[in-house]
Motif scaffolding. Structure first.
Motif, PDB file in Angstrom:
ATOM      1  N   ASP A   1       0.829  -1.192   0.000  1.00 12.61           N
ATOM      2  CA  ASP A   1       0.000   0.000   0.000  1.00 12.61           C
ATOM      3  C   ASP A   1       0.872   1.253   0.000  1.00 12.61           C
ATOM      4  O   ASP A   1       0.697   2.141  -0.823  1.00 12.61           O
ATOM      5  N   LYS A   2       1.836   1.307   0.939  1.00  9.15           N
ATOM      6  CA  LYS A   2       2.712   2.484   1.039  1.00  9.15           C
ATOM      7  C   LYS A   2       4.165   2.048   1.108  1.00  9.15           C
ATOM      8  O   LYS A   2       4.507   1.138   1.856  1.00  9.15           O
ATOM      9  N   ALA A   3       4.994   2.700   0.330  1.00  9.66           N
ATOM     10  CA  ALA A   3       6.438   2.467   0.380  1.00  9.66           C
ATOM     11  C   ALA A   3       7.090   3.734   0.922  1.00  9.66           C
ATOM     12  O   ALA A   3       6.896   4.823   0.379  1.00  9.66           O
ATOM     13  N   PHE A   4       7.817   3.595   2.016  1.00 15.76           N
ATOM     14  CA  PHE A   4       8.577   4.703   2.590  1.00 15.76           C
ATOM     15  C   PHE A   4      10.023   4.517   2.168  1.00 15.76           C
ATOM     16  O   PHE A   4      10.629   3.489   2.476  1.00 15.76           O
ATOM     17  N   LEU A   5      10.561   5.514   1.470  1.00 14.71           N
ATOM     18  CA  LEU A   5      11.896   5.408   0.895  1.00 14.71           C
ATOM     19  C   LEU A   5      12.778   6.555   1.357  1.00 14.71           C
ATOM     20  O   LEU A   5      12.387   7.719   1.274  1.00 14.71           O
ATOM     21  N   SER A   6      13.962   6.221   1.803  1.00 16.73           N
ATOM     22  CA  SER A   6      14.943   7.239   2.164  1.00 16.73           C
ATOM     23  C   SER A   6      15.826   7.496   0.949  1.00 16.73           C
ATOM     24  O   SER A   6      16.308   6.551   0.320  1.00 16.73           O
ATOM     25  N   MET A   7      16.027   8.756   0.611  1.00 18.56           N
ATOM     26  CA  MET A   7      16.846   9.115  -0.547  1.00 18.56           C
ATOM     27  C   MET A   7      18.038   9.963  -0.119  1.00 18.56           C
ATOM     28  O   MET A   7      17.983  10.676   0.883  1.00 18.56           O
ATOM     29  N   ASP A   8      19.106   9.891  -0.917  1.00 12.27           N
ATOM     30  CA  ASP A   8      20.308  10.696  -0.643  1.00 12.27           C
ATOM     31  C   ASP A   8      20.262  12.048  -1.343  1.00 12.27           C
ATOM     32  O   ASP A   8      20.987  12.962  -0.975  1.00 12.27           O
TER      33      ASP A   8
ATOM     34  N   LEU B   1      14.923  11.750  -7.842  1.00 10.23           N
ATOM     35  CA  LEU B   1      15.429  11.093  -6.651  1.00 10.23           C
ATOM     36  C   LEU B   1      16.698  10.322  -6.982  1.00 10.23           C
ATOM     37  O   LEU B   1      16.749   9.617  -7.994  1.00 10.23           O
ATOM     38  N   THR B   2      17.700  10.453  -6.116  1.00 13.94           N
ATOM     39  CA  THR B   2      18.967   9.777  -6.357  1.00 13.94           C
ATOM     40  C   THR B   2      19.509   9.185  -5.065  1.00 13.94           C
ATOM     41  O   THR B   2      19.114   9.580  -3.968  1.00 13.94           O
ATOM     42  N   CYS B   3      20.414   8.220  -5.231  1.00 16.76           N
ATOM     43  CA  CYS B   3      21.125   7.658  -4.084  1.00 16.76           C
ATOM     44  C   CYS B   3      22.540   7.277  -4.533  1.00 16.76           C
ATOM     45  O   CYS B   3      22.845   7.278  -5.722  1.00 16.76           O
ATOM     46  N   TYR B   4      23.383   6.950  -3.576  1.00 15.77           N
ATOM     47  CA  TYR B   4      24.773   6.626  -3.864  1.00 15.77           C
ATOM     48  C   TYR B   4      24.992   5.182  -4.301  1.00 15.77           C
ATOM     49  O   TYR B   4      25.938   4.883  -5.003  1.00 15.77           O
ATOM     50  N   ASP B   5      24.126   4.277  -3.892  1.00 18.00           N
ATOM     51  CA  ASP B   5      24.336   2.842  -4.079  1.00 18.00           C
ATOM     52  C   ASP B   5      23.465   2.297  -5.219  1.00 18.00           C
ATOM     53  O   ASP B   5      22.238   2.360  -5.145  1.00 18.00           O
ATOM     54  N   PRO B   6      24.084   1.732  -6.279  1.00 17.95           N
ATOM     55  CA  PRO B   6      23.298   1.217  -7.410  1.00 17.95           C
ATOM     56  C   PRO B   6      22.308   0.118  -7.016  1.00 17.95           C
ATOM     57  O   PRO B   6      21.202   0.077  -7.543  1.00 17.95           O
ATOM     58  N   GLU B   7      22.693  -0.775  -6.095  1.00 19.63           N
ATOM     59  CA  GLU B   7      21.773  -1.838  -5.668  1.00 19.63           C
ATOM     60  C   GLU B   7      20.559  -1.255  -4.955  1.00 19.63           C
ATOM     61  O   GLU B   7      19.435  -1.697  -5.156  1.00 19.63           O
TER      62      GLU B   7
ATOM     63  N   SER C   1       3.935   6.111  -2.891  1.00 20.26           N
ATOM     64  CA  SER C   1       5.365   6.177  -2.593  1.00 20.26           C
ATOM     65  C   SER C   1       5.679   7.467  -1.857  1.00 20.26           C
ATOM     66  O   SER C   1       5.366   8.563  -2.336  1.00 20.26           O
ATOM     67  N   ILE C   2       6.294   7.314  -0.688  1.00 21.54           N
ATOM     68  CA  ILE C   2       6.588   8.446   0.192  1.00 21.54           C
ATOM     69  C   ILE C   2       8.091   8.501   0.419  1.00 21.54           C
ATOM     70  O   ILE C   2       8.689   7.542   0.911  1.00 21.54           O
ATOM     71  N   VAL C   3       8.694   9.620   0.059  1.00 19.03           N
ATOM     72  CA  VAL C   3      10.134   9.799   0.214  1.00 19.03           C
ATOM     73  C   VAL C   3      10.417  10.557   1.498  1.00 19.03           C
ATOM     74  O   VAL C   3       9.792  11.579   1.781  1.00 19.03           O
TER      75      VAL C   3
ATOM     76  N   THR D   1      22.899  12.778  -6.487  1.00 25.10           N
ATOM     77  CA  THR D   1      23.985  11.847  -6.219  1.00 25.10           C
ATOM     78  C   THR D   1      24.160  10.912  -7.416  1.00 25.10           C
ATOM     79  O   THR D   1      23.585  11.146  -8.476  1.00 25.10           O
ATOM     80  N   LEU D   2      24.897   9.853  -7.247  1.00 30.43           N
ATOM     81  CA  LEU D   2      25.347   9.004  -8.348  1.00 30.43           C
ATOM     82  C   LEU D   2      24.240   8.304  -9.136  1.00 30.43           C
ATOM     83  O   LEU D   2      24.245   8.302 -10.361  1.00 30.43           O
ATOM     84  N   CYS D   3      23.305   7.680  -8.466  1.00 34.05           N
ATOM     85  CA  CYS D   3      22.347   6.788  -9.135  1.00 34.05           C
ATOM     86  C   CYS D   3      20.929   7.344  -9.131  1.00 34.05           C
ATOM     87  O   CYS D   3      20.372   7.636  -8.081  1.00 34.05           O
ATOM     88  N   LYS D   4      20.345   7.435 -10.308  1.00 36.09           N
ATOM     89  CA  LYS D   4      18.957   7.900 -10.401  1.00 36.09           C
ATOM     90  C   LYS D   4      18.015   6.785  -9.987  1.00 36.09           C
ATOM     91  O   LYS D   4      18.162   5.642 -10.392  1.00 36.09           O
ATOM     92  N   VAL D   5      17.035   7.157  -9.183  1.00 34.61           N
ATOM     93  CA  VAL D   5      16.004   6.217  -8.742  1.00 34.61           C
ATOM     94  C   VAL D   5      14.722   6.457  -9.521  1.00 34.61           C
ATOM     95  O   VAL D   5      14.157   5.540 -10.104  1.00 34.61           O
ATOM     96  N   ALA D   6      14.254   7.703  -9.542  1.00 36.68           N
ATOM     97  CA  ALA D   6      12.978   8.001 -10.204  1.00 36.68           C
ATOM     98  C   ALA D   6      12.832   9.504 -10.394  1.00 36.68           C
ATOM     99  O   ALA D   6      13.504  10.292  -9.729  1.00 36.68           O
TER     100      ALA D   6
END
Length: 116
Positions: A27-34, A42-48, A63-65, A76-81
């Motif tokens: 239902d809800k995804a809580f995501l931490s972003m860099d 949205l980006t983060c440092y880690d590709p995985e 989706s909640i950031v 940062t390095l890797c694009k998420v969305a």
């Protein structure tokens, strides 16, 4: 959830975690972003971590950031969305004023968390 454990950051990642997440609908995804940037998204440092977060966004109804003020306005390095792919950002600071119109156009709610 299974996968490669990153004890330092208290999370899992890797191909097994991605495969599992593809099978879950939440239902809800809580995501931490860099990084959160208006035009780069949205980006983060880690590709995985980026790949796993993409699957969470795809398979969530909402989706909640979560991003504190130090993450806003940086990439940062890797694009998420793209921002248009999420529903809400919760931060300890308001969005930059010049972002407000475009956030609204993208359908993103920006919520400022207050200390108790």
């Amino acid at each position: 959830m299974g996968g490669r454990v990153n004890a330092k950051h208290y999370r899992v990642g890797g191909p097994f975690a991605e495969k599992m997440m593809k099978s879950f609908y939440v239902d809800k995804a809580f995501l931490s972003m860099d990084g959160v940037l208006l035009h780069k998204g949205l980006t983060c440092y880690d590709p995985e971590r980026a790949e796993l977060a993409k699957h969470f966004i795809e398979n969530a109804n909402e989706s909640i950031v979560l991003a504190d003020h130090s993450k806003v306005g940086i990439s940062t390095l890797c694009k998420v969305a793209d921002l248009k792919e999420i529903d809400m950002v919760i931060s300890d600071a308001a969005a930059p004023e010049e972002w407000n119109e475009e956030l609204q156009a993208k359908g993103v709610t920006w919520l400022v968390a207050k200390e108790l």
